[in-house]
Design a protein around this motif. Structure first.
Motif, PDB file in Angstrom:
ATOM      1  N   GLY A 132       0.786  -1.234   0.000  1.00  0.00           N
ATOM      2  CA  GLY A 132       0.000   0.000   0.000  1.00  0.00           C
ATOM      3  C   GLY A 132       0.807   1.267   0.000  1.00  0.00           C
ATOM      4  O   GLY A 132       0.246   2.364  -0.140  1.00  0.00           O
ATOM      5  N   THR A 180      -0.026  -6.844  -6.650  1.00  0.00           N
ATOM      6  CA  THR A 180      -0.649  -5.784  -5.843  1.00  0.00           C
ATOM      7  C   THR A 180      -1.424  -4.778  -6.684  1.00  0.00           C
ATOM      8  O   THR A 180      -2.158  -3.954  -6.136  1.00  0.00           O
ATOM      9  CB  THR A 180       0.418  -5.021  -5.045  1.00  0.00           C
ATOM     10  N   LEU A 198      -4.450  -1.961  -5.570  1.00  0.00           N
ATOM     11  CA  LEU A 198      -4.143  -0.531  -5.539  1.00  0.00           C
ATOM     12  C   LEU A 198      -5.151   0.251  -6.365  1.00  0.00           C
ATOM     13  O   LEU A 198      -5.604   1.325  -5.961  1.00  0.00           O
ATOM     14  CB  LEU A 198      -2.731  -0.275  -6.061  1.00  0.00           C
ATOM     15  N   ALA A 204      -8.360   0.447  -4.455  1.00  0.00           N
ATOM     16  CA  ALA A 204      -8.246   1.308  -3.271  1.00  0.00           C
ATOM     17  C   ALA A 204      -8.232   2.782  -3.641  1.00  0.00           C
ATOM     18  O   ALA A 204      -8.703   3.625  -2.864  1.00  0.00           O
ATOM     19  CB  ALA A 204      -6.981   0.949  -2.496  1.00  0.00           C
TER      20      ALA A 204
END
Length: 297
Positions: free
Chosen positions: A48, A73, A77, A80
């Motif tokens: 993150g 990831t 991301l 988010a």
């Protein structure tokens, strides 16, 4: 309490900033005209962290942010933070970016500023990404942070040859690696170290600390003594790098982008210390402070 400001250093304060205002976008500017930032970083270990850099660039006024990060990831991301575009990159067995594919070159070329290194654990992977950027247009604003800083010594000639000086954002340990010396030597004379680094790499260098020093390759030296110990927290440096990139993408010259970023980052920490407490505020809580601080100046 910050260390004494070096006699030759210009104090960085709101008066200096008012005399050196940031570029303002045209009233009719679209998101591309407001500045485009491309960020290369992240890894499976710190999935993150890159969001802090991306949001910081937007909070600093950039209109568009794109991120290249480890494939495992990337989707998370993008969900988010729906304001950014995400490019998944193949990764090695340690979850680090393996290589940048050629398809990214056009996106990088169309950017106004690029950040390399935040939230990466592997210096080798960061160095490979930096090599690709050093082969790109040297007018592109370049911010080098975190893991990428550890790979700078062998790349000093290429970095110093850039037409547009890069912005380097080391803490004391990264500065020691950059200059191939002990951290104690840096600590003994931080202002001399930041000037040496600026000359060696032909760059604008921000040495972070309770007093942050900023120097450029022409010998200018500034000091900001407002940072508190609360800023010594995970992700704080990722925020600083993103602010610098956002300001550079808006058209601020490298030295002014670095100075404004140092002040905004430090003053955001000061506000959080008052509103939340001197210890315990999070790096992400700095972000909402940045637009208001720009407006206040």
């Amino acid at each position: 309490m910050g260390e004494p400001i070096a006699p030759a250093a210009t104090p960085l304060d709101s008066n200096w900033l008012r005399d050196h205002p940031l570029p303002d976008p045209d009233h009719h500017a679209d998101k591309n005209a407001r500045g485009r930032v491309f960020i290369i970083g992240g890894c499976a270990r710190v999935p993150g962290g890159l969001l802090l850099t991306a949001e910081a660039a937007l909070r600093a006024g950039a209109g568009k942010v794109q991120v290249a990060t480890a494939r495992s990831t990337a989707l998370a991301l993008g969900i988010a933070m729906p304001e950014i575009a995400v490019f998944p990159i193949d990764e090695d067995h340690e979850g680090e970016i393996a290589c940048l594919h050629e398809g990214l070159d056009d996106f990088i070329a169309r950017s106004d500023a690029v950040v390399v290194g935040p939230a990466m654990s592997g210096a080798k992977a960061a160095g490979a990404a930096l090599d690709r950027l050093l082969e790109a247009d040297d007018d592109l604003a370049l911010v080098v942070d975190a893991a990428a800083l550890m790979e700078l010594p062998s790349r000093a000639p290429a970095l110093a040859a850039r037409k547009n000086p890069a912005i380097l954002t080391p803490h004391i340990g990264e500065m020691a690696a950059m200059l191939a010396c002990d951290a104690a030597e840096i600590e003994a004379d931080r202002s001399a170290a930041v000037r040496r680094a600026a000359r060696t790499f032909g760059a604008v260098v921000t040495l972070k600390g309770s007093t942050s020093f900023v120097a450029d390759r022409d010998g200018a030296l500034f000091a900001y003594a407002g940072g508190g110990v609360g800023l010594a927290t995970g992700g704080s440096g990722d925020v600083l790098a993103g602010i610098a990139a956002g300001l550079a993408a808006r058209g601020a010259p490298p030295l002014e982008a670095a100075l404004w970023a140092s002040w905004l980052h430090g003053e955001a920490g000061r506000r959080c210390a008052v509103e939340i407490g001197p210890l315990g505020f999070l790096a992400r809580e700095l972000l909402l402070q940045v637009p208001g601080l720009m407006k206040a100046v």
